[in-house]
Design a protein around this motif. Structure first.
Motif, PDB file in Angstrom:
ATOM      1  N   UNK A   1       8.717 -49.784 -26.033  1.00 40.90           N
ATOM      2  CA  UNK A   1       9.524 -48.573 -26.212  1.00 40.90           C
ATOM      3  C   UNK A   1       9.165 -47.506 -25.189  1.00 40.90           C
ATOM      4  N   UNK A   2       7.863 -47.359 -24.917  1.00 38.90           N
ATOM      5  CA  UNK A   2       7.422 -46.362 -23.942  1.00 38.90           C
ATOM      6  C   UNK A   2       7.903 -46.724 -22.544  1.00 38.90           C
ATOM      7  N   UNK A   3       7.742 -47.980 -22.165  1.00 35.29           N
ATOM      8  CA  UNK A   3       8.194 -48.423 -20.852  1.00 35.29           C
ATOM      9  C   UNK A   3       9.696 -48.228 -20.689  1.00 35.29           C
ATOM     10  N   UNK A   4      10.446 -48.551 -21.727  1.00 35.11           N
ATOM     11  CA  UNK A   4      11.904 -48.394 -21.673  1.00 35.11           C
ATOM     12  C   UNK A   4      12.300 -46.934 -21.520  1.00 35.11           C
ATOM     13  N   UNK A   5      11.611 -46.054 -22.257  1.00 34.04           N
ATOM     14  CA  UNK A   5      11.973 -44.635 -22.191  1.00 34.04           C
ATOM     15  C   UNK A   5      11.610 -44.029 -20.837  1.00 34.04           C
ATOM     16  N   UNK A   6      10.516 -44.467 -20.246  1.00 30.03           N
ATOM     17  CA  UNK A   6      10.148 -43.982 -18.915  1.00 30.03           C
ATOM     18  C   UNK A   6      11.122 -44.504 -17.858  1.00 30.03           C
ATOM     19  N   UNK A   7      11.429 -45.777 -17.945  1.00 31.12           N
ATOM     20  CA  UNK A   7      12.317 -46.380 -16.952  1.00 31.12           C
ATOM     21  C   UNK A   7      13.709 -45.768 -16.999  1.00 31.12           C
TER      22      UNK A   7
ATOM     23  N   UNK B   1      13.787 -42.210 -15.514  1.00 28.99           N
ATOM     24  CA  UNK B   1      13.323 -42.042 -14.133  1.00 28.99           C
ATOM     25  C   UNK B   1      14.538 -42.104 -13.198  1.00 28.99           C
ATOM     26  N   UNK B   2      15.317 -41.020 -13.198  1.00 27.80           N
ATOM     27  CA  UNK B   2      16.571 -41.011 -12.445  1.00 27.80           C
ATOM     28  C   UNK B   2      16.813 -39.694 -11.708  1.00 27.80           C
ATOM     29  N   UNK B   3      15.780 -38.857 -11.621  1.00 29.61           N
ATOM     30  CA  UNK B   3      15.906 -37.603 -10.905  1.00 29.61           C
ATOM     31  C   UNK B   3      16.513 -36.468 -11.703  1.00 29.61           C
ATOM     32  N   UNK B   4      16.845 -36.720 -12.958  1.00 33.30           N
ATOM     33  CA  UNK B   4      17.472 -35.686 -13.778  1.00 33.30           C
ATOM     34  C   UNK B   4      16.425 -34.778 -14.397  1.00 33.30           C
ATOM     35  N   UNK B   5      16.894 -33.607 -14.847  1.00 30.93           N
ATOM     36  CA  UNK B   5      16.036 -32.711 -15.610  1.00 30.93           C
ATOM     37  C   UNK B   5      16.109 -33.125 -17.068  1.00 30.93           C
ATOM     38  N   UNK B   6      14.966 -33.506 -17.624  1.00 28.35           N
ATOM     39  CA  UNK B   6      14.956 -34.058 -18.973  1.00 28.35           C
ATOM     40  C   UNK B   6      15.030 -32.955 -20.023  1.00 28.35           C
ATOM     41  N   UNK B   7      15.732 -33.254 -21.086  1.00 23.96           N
ATOM     42  CA  UNK B   7      15.773 -32.336 -22.222  1.00 23.96           C
ATOM     43  C   UNK B   7      14.438 -32.379 -22.949  1.00 23.96           C
ATOM     44  N   UNK B   8      14.180 -31.357 -23.739  1.00 24.45           N
ATOM     45  CA  UNK B   8      12.963 -31.332 -24.545  1.00 24.45           C
ATOM     46  C   UNK B   8      12.903 -32.550 -25.457  1.00 24.45           C
ATOM     47  N   UNK B   9      14.052 -32.939 -25.993  1.00 23.05           N
ATOM     48  CA  UNK B   9      14.099 -34.083 -26.910  1.00 23.05           C
ATOM     49  C   UNK B   9      13.689 -35.373 -26.207  1.00 23.05           C
ATOM     50  N   UNK B  10      14.129 -35.543 -24.974  1.00 25.86           N
ATOM     51  CA  UNK B  10      13.764 -36.755 -24.244  1.00 25.86           C
ATOM     52  C   UNK B  10      12.284 -36.776 -23.896  1.00 25.86           C
ATOM     53  N   UNK B  11      11.750 -35.639 -23.502  1.00 27.36           N
ATOM     54  CA  UNK B  11      10.320 -35.584 -23.192  1.00 27.36           C
ATOM     55  C   UNK B  11       9.488 -35.819 -24.447  1.00 27.36           C
ATOM     56  N   UNK B  12       9.929 -35.261 -25.557  1.00 28.40           N
ATOM     57  CA  UNK B  12       9.216 -35.480 -26.808  1.00 28.40           C
ATOM     58  C   UNK B  12       9.272 -36.947 -27.216  1.00 28.40           C
ATOM     59  N   UNK B  13      10.413 -37.597 -26.979  1.00 27.98           N
ATOM     60  CA  UNK B  13      10.550 -39.011 -27.327  1.00 27.98           C
ATOM     61  C   UNK B  13       9.608 -39.874 -26.487  1.00 27.98           C
ATOM     62  N   UNK B  14       9.482 -39.557 -25.204  1.00 32.13           N
ATOM     63  CA  UNK B  14       8.549 -40.287 -24.343  1.00 32.13           C
ATOM     64  C   UNK B  14       7.129 -40.156 -24.873  1.00 32.13           C
ATOM     65  N   UNK B  15       6.737 -38.938 -25.194  1.00 34.99           N
ATOM     66  CA  UNK B  15       5.375 -38.720 -25.670  1.00 34.99           C
ATOM     67  C   UNK B  15       5.153 -39.314 -27.058  1.00 34.99           C
ATOM     68  N   UNK B  16       6.173 -39.323 -27.877  1.00 39.11           N
ATOM     69  CA  UNK B  16       6.066 -39.977 -29.185  1.00 39.11           C
ATOM     70  C   UNK B  16       5.803 -41.469 -29.012  1.00 39.11           C
ATOM     71  N   UNK B  17       6.493 -42.077 -28.055  1.00 43.30           N
ATOM     72  CA  UNK B  17       6.261 -43.493 -27.772  1.00 43.30           C
ATOM     73  C   UNK B  17       4.866 -43.724 -27.207  1.00 43.30           C
ATOM     74  N   UNK B  18       4.388 -42.766 -26.416  1.00 38.95           N
ATOM     75  CA  UNK B  18       3.028 -42.874 -25.885  1.00 38.95           C
ATOM     76  C   UNK B  18       2.002 -42.868 -27.016  1.00 38.95           C
ATOM     77  N   UNK B  19       2.139 -41.920 -27.935  1.00 41.74           N
ATOM     78  CA  UNK B  19       1.192 -41.849 -29.058  1.00 41.74           C
ATOM     79  C   UNK B  19       1.276 -43.120 -29.894  1.00 41.74           C
ATOM     80  N   UNK B  20       2.474 -43.629 -30.082  1.00 43.49           N
ATOM     81  CA  UNK B  20       2.641 -44.873 -30.839  1.00 43.49           C
ATOM     82  C   UNK B  20       1.938 -46.033 -30.152  1.00 43.49           C
TER      83      UNK B  20
END
Length: 246
Positions: free
Chosen positions: A20-26, A29-48
């Motif tokens: 899940x973490x790898x998928x969310x990072x990949x 990774x497109x040059x866009x400015x990420x929303x707070x929700x997307x950044x939180x989702x990445x970090x949630x997957x990291x903690x998991x």
């Protein structure tokens, strides 16, 4: 990004369950400015991937968290010695084995502190903890040009921050480095370098922002840094930091 030591240069017996973490990072990774929700989702997957805040935060994960605890205790012990000596940097440095400051530069002192606080660099976790220590020391005293300026900068830091604030900041650096060390090198093989740098820069800023707003629950005054109490308090802080992202 971070230290130059490659993922392939260190021993690693277990790869995280990072689907899940790898998928969310990949996907982000497109040059866009990420929303707070997307950044939180990445970090949630990291903690998991660490097994959750309770496991990862208390050193129960095989892929991260253990070196952060060991290093944070060393940092806490050194900085606590500085405070208890009425902000006498020479006394604090003697405590960690620097008894002769003749011809020693600020960089020499920083490097000694990094080595004192760090474990050997035999795993990704070790490397992340060591790099986080370097970043913390540069933040605290990197602008100093002399030992007296080191003393002044640390004294000023403790006028506005507690030791707990500093340890929380260390763990912010540490989890960012851990995430970067596990994934940046592999991600950049398939993604644009600028996009990778943008992604990890946004994650780093997000981590710093979130941990800076944490409620402080583990005062570190008068702690015996060789005791079980110190171990418990440091684990509490790392768990609290990870909980922010669950």
């Amino acid at each position: 990004m971070g230290t130059s030591k490659s993922f392939s240069d260190v021993k690693h017996s277990m790869v995280p369950n990072w689907k899940n973490l790898s998928s969310s990072l990949t996907s982000n990774c497109n040059g866009s400015t990420l929303s707070t929700e997307k950044k939180q989702a990445i970090m949630n997957n990291f903690v998991s991937s660490l097994g959750g805040s309770a496991i990862g935060g208390r050193g129960g994960s095989k892929v991260g968290g253990q070196s952060g605890i060991k290093t944070a205790k060393k940092i806490g012990g050194f900085l606590s010695k500085f405070v208890s000596s009425n902000n006498k940097i020479r006394e604090a440095l003697t405590f960690i084995g620097i008894t002769n400051l003749d011809n020693k530069s600020v960089n020499d002192i920083i490097n000694h502190l990094i080595e004192y606080c760090s474990t050997d660099s035999s795993s990704i976790d070790d490397i992340a903890a060591k790099e986080a220590t370097r970043l913390l020391m540069e933040e605290l005293i990197g602008q100093a040009n002399s030992i007296d300026e080191v003393e002044t900068l640390l004294s000023e830091k403790f006028e506005s921050s507690s030791l707990e604030d500093i340890i929380i900041g260390y763990f912010g650096n540490y989890i960012n480095e851990l995430l970067s060390k596990w994934f940046y090198e592999n991600l950049i093989k398939n993604k644009n370098e600028n996009d990778c740098n943008s992604l990890f820069s946004q994650i780093k800023s997000f981590i710093k922002e979130r941990v800076s707003d944490m409620h402080k629950t583990n005062p570190l005054q008068n702690v015996d840094w060789g005791s079980n109490d110190a171990d418990t308090l440091i684990k509490n802080i790392q768990q609290d930091v990870l909980t922010v992202f669950e």
